[in-house]
Structure formats: C-alpha cells, structure tokens
Design a protein around this motif. Structure first.
Motif, PDB file in Angstrom:
ATOM      1  N   TRP A   1       9.142   4.785  -6.794  1.00 46.47           N
ATOM      2  CA  TRP A   1       9.223   4.867  -5.379  1.00 46.47           C
ATOM      3  C   TRP A   1       7.852   4.533  -4.540  1.00 46.47           C
ATOM      4  N   VAL A   2       7.054   3.718  -5.373  1.00 50.08           N
ATOM      5  CA  VAL A   2       5.733   3.483  -4.776  1.00 50.08           C
ATOM      6  C   VAL A   2       5.624   2.694  -3.496  1.00 50.08           C
ATOM      7  N   SER A   3       6.704   1.689  -3.257  1.00 48.18           N
ATOM      8  CA  SER A   3       6.579   1.002  -2.122  1.00 48.18           C
ATOM      9  C   SER A   3       7.905   1.475  -1.164  1.00 48.18           C
ATOM     10  N   ASP A   4       8.360   2.753  -1.409  1.00 48.01           N
ATOM     11  CA  ASP A   4       9.560   3.033  -0.543  1.00 48.01           C
ATOM     12  C   ASP A   4       8.964   3.885   0.778  1.00 48.01           C
ATOM     13  N   PRO A   5       9.126   3.336   1.955  1.00 50.57           N
ATOM     14  CA  PRO A   5       8.760   3.893   3.074  1.00 50.57           C
ATOM     15  C   PRO A   5       9.385   5.265   3.298  1.00 50.57           C
ATOM     16  N   SER A   6      10.428   5.679   2.918  1.00 45.48           N
ATOM     17  CA  SER A   6      11.232   6.799   3.182  1.00 45.48           C
ATOM     18  C   SER A   6      10.675   7.917   2.245  1.00 45.48           C
ATOM     19  N   ILE A   7       9.653   7.721   1.498  1.00 43.07           N
ATOM     20  CA  ILE A   7       9.099   8.841   0.494  1.00 43.07           C
ATOM     21  C   ILE A   7       7.796   9.405   0.967  1.00 43.07           C
ATOM     22  N   ARG A   8       7.472  10.274   0.914  1.00 45.48           N
ATOM     23  CA  ARG A   8       6.381  11.106   1.380  1.00 45.48           C
ATOM     24  C   ARG A   8       5.326  10.433   0.679  1.00 45.48           C
ATOM     25  N   PRO A   9       4.101  10.613   1.164  1.00 42.45           N
ATOM     26  CA  PRO A   9       3.088   9.518   0.546  1.00 42.45           C
ATOM     27  C   PRO A   9       2.675  10.462  -0.830  1.00 42.45           C
ATOM     28  N   ASP A  10       2.570  11.770  -0.794  1.00 43.00           N
ATOM     29  CA  ASP A  10       2.348  12.370  -2.036  1.00 43.00           C
ATOM     30  C   ASP A  10       3.307  12.566  -3.297  1.00 43.00           C
ATOM     31  N   ARG A  11       4.326  11.767  -2.868  1.00 42.55           N
ATOM     32  CA  ARG A  11       5.167  11.591  -3.846  1.00 42.55           C
ATOM     33  C   ARG A  11       5.479  10.089  -4.388  1.00 42.55           C
ATOM     34  N   GLN A  12       4.799   9.050  -4.018  1.00 36.52           N
ATOM     35  CA  GLN A  12       4.888   7.714  -4.197  1.00 36.52           C
ATOM     36  C   GLN A  12       4.670   7.372  -5.527  1.00 36.52           C
ATOM     37  N   SER A  13       3.894   8.122  -6.350  1.00 36.01           N
ATOM     38  CA  SER A  13       3.663   7.968  -7.715  1.00 36.01           C
ATOM     39  C   SER A  13       4.813   8.479  -8.719  1.00 36.01           C
ATOM     40  N   PHE A  14       5.957   8.821  -8.195  1.00 39.08           N
ATOM     41  CA  PHE A  14       7.159   9.371  -8.950  1.00 39.08           C
ATOM     42  C   PHE A  14       8.175   8.438  -8.834  1.00 39.08           C
ATOM     43  N   GLY A  15       9.360   8.643  -9.719  1.00 42.04           N
ATOM     44  CA  GLY A  15      10.327   7.828  -9.428  1.00 42.04           C
ATOM     45  C   GLY A  15      11.568   8.384 -10.155  1.00 42.04           C
ATOM     46  N   THR A  16      12.764   7.712 -10.142  1.00 41.16           N
ATOM     47  CA  THR A  16      14.082   8.509 -10.823  1.00 41.16           C
ATOM     48  C   THR A  16      14.406   7.500 -11.721  1.00 41.16           C
ATOM     49  N   ILE A  17      15.210   7.944 -12.749  1.00 44.65           N
ATOM     50  CA  ILE A  17      15.693   7.133 -13.842  1.00 44.65           C
ATOM     51  C   ILE A  17      17.142   7.200 -13.960  1.00 44.65           C
ATOM     52  N   LEU A  18      17.977   6.068 -13.436  1.00 43.37           N
ATOM     53  CA  LEU A  18      19.510   6.070 -13.464  1.00 43.37           C
ATOM     54  C   LEU A  18      19.948   5.643 -14.825  1.00 43.37           C
TER      55      LEU A  18
ATOM     56  N   MET B   1       6.997  11.042 -13.471  1.00 39.08           N
ATOM     57  CA  MET B   1       5.817  10.697 -12.730  1.00 39.08           C
ATOM     58  C   MET B   1       5.634   9.046 -13.379  1.00 39.08           C
ATOM     59  N   LEU B   2       5.021   8.390 -12.991  1.00 38.29           N
ATOM     60  CA  LEU B   2       4.319   6.962 -13.420  1.00 38.29           C
ATOM     61  C   LEU B   2       3.270   7.056 -14.123  1.00 38.29           C
ATOM     62  N   SER B   3       3.172   6.408 -15.344  1.00 46.81           N
ATOM     63  CA  SER B   3       2.017   6.569 -16.159  1.00 46.81           C
ATOM     64  C   SER B   3       1.450   5.181 -16.314  1.00 46.81           C
ATOM     65  N   PHE B   4       0.204   5.055 -16.084  1.00 49.73           N
ATOM     66  CA  PHE B   4      -0.642   3.591 -16.134  1.00 49.73           C
ATOM     67  C   PHE B   4      -1.398   3.512 -17.286  1.00 49.73           C
TER      68      PHE B   4
ATOM     69  N   ALA C   1       1.746  -3.388  -3.643  1.00 51.13           N
ATOM     70  CA  ALA C   1       2.276  -2.221  -3.244  1.00 51.13           C
ATOM     71  C   ALA C   1       0.906  -1.380  -2.053  1.00 51.13           C
ATOM     72  N   GLU C   2       1.601  -0.381  -1.281  1.00 48.82           N
ATOM     73  CA  GLU C   2       0.596   0.092  -0.479  1.00 48.82           C
ATOM     74  C   GLU C   2      -0.293   1.132  -1.548  1.00 48.82           C
ATOM     75  N   PRO C   3      -1.650   1.170  -1.432  1.00 47.34           N
ATOM     76  CA  PRO C   3      -2.486   1.940  -2.359  1.00 47.34           C
ATOM     77  C   PRO C   3      -1.927   3.582  -2.074  1.00 47.34           C
ATOM     78  N   VAL C   4      -2.030   4.329  -3.332  1.00 45.87           N
ATOM     79  CA  VAL C   4      -1.791   5.732  -3.344  1.00 45.87           C
ATOM     80  C   VAL C   4      -2.748   6.576  -3.165  1.00 45.87           C
ATOM     81  N   ASN C   5      -3.025   7.447  -2.354  1.00 49.78           N
ATOM     82  CA  ASN C   5      -4.114   8.365  -2.315  1.00 49.78           C
ATOM     83  C   ASN C   5      -3.897   9.742  -3.386  1.00 49.78           C
TER      84      ASN C   5
END
Length: 539
Positions: free
Chosen positions: A220-237, A372-375, A488-492
């Motif tokens: 979700w890192v570049s999804d504008p519809s996602i809240r800023p505090d959740r952009q370090s997350f994602g889903t697995i289909l 959660m995304l892990s780098f 992508a937009e930086p994540v705070n």
C-alpha cells in the motif's frame, strides 16, 4: 452631530488597530533582546492608549446636552441617533472581545504543547553527556562484556534453525502443504549492535503455496486511498489455477480436468490442495490471514521439534504465545538462548518481505489480512556495505549501542513508550548519509553521539521521522531496492504521535528523562578506576 459620529468611528478604528490581535506582544519577528526596539514599541503603545482615552473623553462630552443651542425638538432626534451609534459601537466592541476570547481559548490548547516544546527543546543542546574517555570505558567494559558470546550464540542458532526447518519440511505433505525455504538471519544480532540481554536472534522463514497456487503481494506504500499510518502495510492475495490464463503454471495449453501435469505432478482439480489453502485465508475471501498463518506455523514447529527433540539435551518452549516462532532454548547448565523464527512472504523476486509481525515490537491490533513490510535484509546489507567506507574501528555502531542501552534502562524506570530501537537505527542510517565518512572515526564518538540525540530530538519535536528505505532519494544504488519503493512517497514512522497525543507526551517525557539520566546511568554501569582498582560493572 456628524463630528460625533466621526469620533465614534474613530474610537472604534483606534481600538481595532490597537488591539493585541493585530499587534501581539509575542511577535516573533521582533528581536526579544533588542532593548531599543522594545522601548519604542512600549512608547508607541502608551501614545495610542492616551489618544484612545482622549477620544473617549470627547465622545462622552458629545453626549452632554448642548443647552440653549439645542431645541427640545432636536434632542430626541440627536439622542436617537446617538443611541443608535452607541449601540453599534457597543456591539462592535462586544464582537471583538468575543472573537478575542474565542481565539485565545482555541489557540491556547493548540499552542500549549508547542510552547512546552520550545521550552524543553533546548535541553538536548545543553545536556552534559559523558566525555570521550568515559564513553570509551563504558563501551569497552560493559557493552563488549555483555555481547562477547554473541558469535557463539549466532552459530548455535543457525545450526539449530536449519535442523528444525528440515524436520518441519519432513512433517509436511510436499504436495498439499506450504513450501518452506531456508531461514534468513536479520536484526541487531547479525548487524552487531545488540546490547540488551537475553541475546535474541531473529530469523525470517519465507513460505509459499504449492503449485499451481501462488501469492500476489499488494503493498500500500503508494496508494493514496490508504491512511498515512497504514502505508507500510499490504495484503497478500492467494491465486489459484483459475487465476492463471493457462490453467497451469507451466504455461502450456489448458489441460483436461482429469489429465496429469507431468511437470508439476498435480491435477487441475486437486481439491485437497484447495482445502489446505483455504484454511490459511480469511473467511469468505482469498486473502492470506495473519492469525491463521501463525496458528499453522506454530503447530508445524511443534511437530517438527517433537521429531528431533531426542537428539538434543536441552528444552525448547514457546516464549511468547502471540509470536508463533518465539522459541526459548534452555540448557541443563541454566544458560538460555532465545530466537524468533518468523514466517514471511517474499515480494516478487526481491529481498522485501511481508511479515506477520515484528517480534521485538508489540503487535498492533488491526485487520487480520494486513501484513507489515520488512526491509530488514536491505538494512543489514546497507550497514554492512557502508561500514567498508568508514574508518577502521568506526564509532557508528557504538553510538547506536549506547543509545539503545540508555533507552532500555530508562524504559525500565518510566515504563514503555512509543520510541523503539528501530527508530534509533533509522536515525543512525540517516546520519550515515548526511555526515562525511571520516567523521565516524572512533575519536569522534562523543560528537556523533550528540548528533544522534539532536537528530532524534528534532524528529520528536516535529513528529516526523521518515522511513530510511521508502522514498529516500539519497539511498545508494548498491541497495537494490525495487524502483516502486524508491520513488514512493516517504513514510513517517512517527505518524502515531500525530494521532495519539498521550503516547507522544509519554514518549517525549521519556526521551528527556533519558537525556537527563544519561551520565548517571553510564557512570553506574561503567568500570571505575578511581585508585587503580577495578570494580565490576553493575547489572
């Protein structure tokens, strides 16, 4: 009468112009230490007040009866006009006062926190940190003594994990169960800055579904519809054969329902595989469920240990029920080694992983399909490669170790806060790119440690700490991060402080207490040599 109206208007205009809303006393554009300018402003204020009083006196005299000059017929008309303008003036003054009070009430709560921050924001610059000799003694005698057996612990954990995962594969059905890959070592133990005991080794275990199923990760890192505090997350289909145009991963022509794929040894209508996959998905959806994966992994690890436990002379238990792979190994001698074996899903062909949770952090209460995304792999690679550019025996990891130690000890005193070791590590990585490599020599330990405190304080006051990997245009090309995350937009990482004021105040208070107690703590845990005799560090 017209002159009276003019005077009334003049009084109103003068009051508005002289109102403190338009000329506030705390105007930051005026130098507070310039006595001459301040004196002139005060004189100007006295003159304006004097003029206002004179105008009010003239207005009051205008209200007095004019005697023989006025007729009885003119008095009601003049009085009516005066009452009208007097009423208008009163209303205007009342509106201004209400507006002023409302503005003060609203701005008071908004500015109270900022005023406090301005007051305490200078603490970091004036704090007395231990000098270079004391910091060196502390690092050599306490931190190194604490981590001297880290190498042996890592070697044991890696061998034990390989054996455990091999047993895990043997208890799984290769045709229907998840495929488990080799473990990946990450975290502070393998980046050589772990300080606090027990020494915990973190390992990632990638898993994937059996063919012809596959995972489709959706960050979700570049999804504008996602809240800023959740952009370090994602889903697995979870995608099955029907999601592949060919009906089979071998990309040949669609096979018949009962025909066998010789390459993958799977039939296209294998219902058993489908049932096993559905058990790990969220109810009535094709999204991988975090809770279901954790249950599956914990059950499988238990079976694997039961199969090989007879080979070892130690006990293995789960140290945290909320973490499926948080294991505690206890030897007969009483020694304990902890390790976190965490299931993850690889994002495409990169070293970026979707993780169920971070074992070192409390799990957030959220939707069970959010991963959660892990780098961590990229971060370990960056620190390892960047260290080659730094002077021999550089102080960058020493700074991180000292700050981690101080944070841990302060949290034991004041309780947990929103500041984590990952935040400290992020501050260090940003500073590594902003400081010259020569500035990280060992003799610069005190200066670089102060820089880390200042940078962390600045981030806390601004409630803004950007993720080191996501949207960082300074990131070296050697970090082979997918381009999608580079642009992508930086994540705070401090977004939670914006949303939770109580957590922010608690964290800020802990930070300044940590600063205030830094010297005392380091002295307490250092090896003192007052008379040439050594005393053991406190524990």
């Amino acid at each position: 009468m017209h002159s009276g109206i003019f005077k009334v208007c003049l009084v109103v205009v003068t009051a508005i112009v002289n109102h403190p809303l338009l000329f506030p006393n705390n105007d930051t554009s005026v130098p507070a230490n310039d006595d001459l300018i301040v004196q002139k402003l005060r004189e100007r204020e006295e003159i304006l007040k004097k003029q206002q009083l004179e105008l009010e006196e003239l207005l009051f005299r205008e209200q007095e009866p004019a005697g023989d000059a006025k007729t009885e017929s003119e008095e009601p008309e003049g009085g009516a006009r005066w009452d009208l303008w007097s009423t208008v003036s009163m209303v205007i003054f009342l509106m201004i006062e209400v507006w002023r009070q409302d503005f003060k009430d609203n701005s008071h709560e908004q500015s109270k926190e900022e005023e406090d921050l301005v007051f305490i924001g200078n603490h970091c610059h004036g704090v007395t940190l231990p000098n270079k000799p004391m910091l060196t003694i502390f690092h050599d005698q306490y931190i190194r003594a604490t981590t001297h057996d880290a190498v042996r612990s890592r070697e044991f954990v890696e061998g034990f994990a390989d054996d455990l995962l091999e047993a895990l594969r043997s208890v799984c059905n290769r045709d229907t169960d998840m495929e488990v890959e080799d473990s990946i070592c990450v975290g502070s133990m393998y980046e050589n800055w772990r300080v606090n005991k027990p020494l915990i080794c973190d390992l990632l275990v990638p898993f994937a579904p059996p063919e012809p199923y596959h995972f489709r990760c959706q960050p979700w890192v570049s999804d504008p519809s996602i809240r800023p505090d959740r952009q370090s997350f994602g889903t697995i289909l979870v995608c099955g054969p029907d999601d592949n145009p060919s009906g089979c991963v071998c990309d040949k022509k669609r096979l018949g329902e009962d025909m066998l794929c010789l390459l993958h040894n799977l039939t296209t209508n294998d219902k058993k595989v489908n049932e096993e996959i559905n058990l790990l998905c969220c109810k009535n959806s094709n999204y991988l469920d975090v809770d279901q994966v954790m249950k599956w992994f914990q059950t499988t690890v238990t079976k694997a240990w039961s199969k090989i436990s007879h080979k070892y002379e130690f006990e293995v238990t789960f140290s945290n029920l909320d973490s499926p792979g948080a294991l505690r190994v206890k030897f007969k001698s009483g020694k304990v080694i902890s390790l976190n074996v965490t299931p993850v899903v690889r994002y495409e062909d990169s070293n970026l992983y979707f993780i169920s949770h971070f074992p070192s952090m409390p799990r957030e209460v959220s939707c069970s399909i959010q991963w959660m995304l892990s780098f961590a792999v990229y971060e370990r690679s960056f620190l390892k490669d960047f260290a080659k550019k730094l002077p021999d025996n550089s102080c960058h990891l020493s700074c991180l170790q000292i700050m981690t130690f101080l944070r841990s000890k302060q949290c034991h005193i004041t309780g947990p806060s929103g500041l984590t070791t990952y935040h400290l590590k992020t501050v260090l990585m940003h500073l590594l790119l902003s400081q010259p490599c020569s500035g990280w020599a060992n003799v610069m330990l005190e200066e670089r440690l102060r820089d880390m405190f200042r940078s962390l304080e600045k981030s806390l006051l601004e409630k803004k700490l950007l993720h080191f990997m996501v949207g960082n245009w300074k990131l070296p090309d050697t970090v082979n991060l997918p381009q999608h995350f580079r642009v992508a937009e930086p994540v705070n990482l401090f977004r939670s402080f914006v949303l939770n004021r109580d957590l922010y105040q608690q964290t800020l208070s802990m930070f300044y207490e940590m600063l205030k107690n830094a010297t005392v703590m380091i002295n307490e845990y250092s090896l003192h040599l007052p008379n040439g005799s050594a005393s053991k560090p406190a524990h």
